[in-house]
Design a protein around this motif. Sequence first.
Motif, PDB file in Angstrom:
ATOM      1  N   GLN A  41       0.848  -1.189   0.000  1.00  0.00           N
ATOM      2  CA  GLN A  41       0.000   0.000   0.000  1.00  0.00           C
ATOM      3  C   GLN A  41       0.880   1.233   0.000  1.00  0.00           C
ATOM      4  O   GLN A  41       2.004   1.209   0.516  1.00  0.00           O
ATOM      5  N   LEU A  42       0.342   2.329  -0.567  1.00  0.00           N
ATOM      6  CA  LEU A  42       1.053   3.600  -0.619  1.00  0.00           C
ATOM      7  C   LEU A  42       0.651   4.435   0.591  1.00  0.00           C
ATOM      8  O   LEU A  42      -0.533   4.558   0.898  1.00  0.00           O
ATOM      9  N   VAL A  43       1.622   5.010   1.276  1.00  0.00           N
ATOM     10  CA  VAL A  43       1.376   5.870   2.434  1.00  0.00           C
ATOM     11  C   VAL A  43       1.912   7.252   2.081  1.00  0.00           C
ATOM     12  O   VAL A  43       3.080   7.373   1.717  1.00  0.00           O
ATOM     13  N   ALA A  82       8.179   2.539   4.223  1.00  0.00           N
ATOM     14  CA  ALA A  82       9.518   2.741   3.659  1.00  0.00           C
ATOM     15  C   ALA A  82       9.455   3.763   2.533  1.00  0.00           C
ATOM     16  O   ALA A  82       8.661   3.610   1.607  1.00  0.00           O
ATOM     17  N   PRO A  83      10.273   4.824   2.566  1.00  0.00           N
ATOM     18  CA  PRO A  83      10.194   5.891   1.573  1.00  0.00           C
ATOM     19  C   PRO A  83      10.416   5.404   0.149  1.00  0.00           C
ATOM     20  O   PRO A  83      11.252   4.526  -0.087  1.00  0.00           O
ATOM     21  N   ALA A  84       9.662   5.994  -0.797  1.00  0.00           N
ATOM     22  CA  ALA A  84       9.809   5.630  -2.209  1.00  0.00           C
ATOM     23  C   ALA A  84      10.102   6.871  -3.063  1.00  0.00           C
ATOM     24  O   ALA A  84      11.053   6.902  -3.814  1.00  0.00           O
ATOM     25  N   GLY A 136       5.519   6.524   0.738  1.00  0.00           N
ATOM     26  CA  GLY A 136       6.249   5.320   1.119  1.00  0.00           C
ATOM     27  C   GLY A 136       5.360   4.109   0.909  1.00  0.00           C
ATOM     28  O   GLY A 136       4.168   4.236   0.614  1.00  0.00           O
ATOM     29  N   GLN A 137       5.948   2.935   1.045  1.00  0.00           N
ATOM     30  CA  GLN A 137       5.181   1.705   0.847  1.00  0.00           C
ATOM     31  C   GLN A 137       5.217   0.847   2.109  1.00  0.00           C
ATOM     32  O   GLN A 137       6.209   0.832   2.829  1.00  0.00           O
TER      33      GLN A 137
END
Length: 318
Positions: A41-43, A82-84, A136-137
Amino acid sequence: MAVDEFSIIESYFSAIGNNFAELVLGQGDDAAVVDVEAGCQLVVAMDTLVSGVHFSPYCAAADIAHKALAVNLSDLAAMAAAPAWFQLSLTLPEADTDWLEEFAAALNQTATEYDLALIGGDTCRGPLSITIQVAGQVPKGSFVKRRGAQPGDQVVVSGELGNAALGLALQQGTVELPKNLRSRCEQALNRPRPRLELIPFLRANASAAIDISDGLCADLGHILDASDCGATLWREALPVNQWVREREAYEYPLDGGDDYEICCCVPVSKDAAIDAWNDAHAECPLTVVGEINAQGYYLQRPGTRLDLSNQGGYRHFA
Ligand code: ADP
Ligand code: MG
């Protein structure tokens, strides 16, 4: 700015940070396109820093760039994501090339260190303001919220609290600090370290989490509101520097801002994970500073208990 907007973007912001596998289309089109890893999922989070409000007009461009990204990454850390990638909306009073060079170099350094790419943004003229949006993911469902703390959980914080607020007081001339503490507090204020290393710990052990941007009392208060429970903080357990402890200057860790450490709640059944973490991560210690109750919000000090539940009540102890 209109004449120069595209050359500013091209010269300073076209190659910031690290590219990543899920980037389909980066800067240069009307919008960027990214994939999300299967099963994730995208945060997303966004924070704005305004000159004169969030930083002094005399603040170095490099410090502003680092902090604008770091405070956003701190939000991702609190969610255990975790940053993307990130986007940058930059409003500048003028196209000052020295400032832009320093800003972009520091932004690139921080983005590279934390392994994320700048995939787009916006650039316009106006009073200096920096807005960053980060994404982040997380593996589906493994994000950590403010809601979820349970009576009996331990309240845990990372690092040392109050140093950024002391750094600000030093900058404003309202406090004098010993030499050995000055640079530590200035660093804490200008170069906060987002606690991304805590992501695996939070996913595995935290019932709730928040990053501490407005002082522990206020930010733990948000967890309590969201989780519908109370807490007792133990003042003597707070991780603070010796100067704070000797003067009982606990307003800095409790009420001061800008620490960007993590406050999380850990069920007693996961107690051993805290010791295991501390054995392996001396540079990011976790400290148990209190416990979650069914209701009420208190600060326990030697011999007395202060009620923190009235708005601003915590401001009046010392
Ligand atoms: P539009 O007018 O279609 O919104 P812009 O002229 O604002 O496009 O931006 C052109 C491209 O440059 C876009 O891909 C945008 O994401 C990127 N961009 C603009 N400003 C920045 C910036 N400060 N940092 C990174 N990319 C930027
Ligand atoms: Mg635009």
